[in-house]
Design a protein around this motif. Sequence first.
Motif: not given
Length: 56
Positions: A35-56
Amino acid sequence: MGRTILTVVGVILALWLLMSVIGWVLSMLKLFFFVGFVAVLVFLVVTLVAKGAKSR
């Protein structure tokens, strides 16, 4: 004789219970790790998507 048999049966049951509890604890830790591993993966994906949206 009966007391000896009951003592042996009691020791066997205590060992069986101990092994069961150890198994339960290890499976619970594996579940928490997963469960912790899945939570870290979700956190990383959300962070990457948020940074990608901010840079546009």
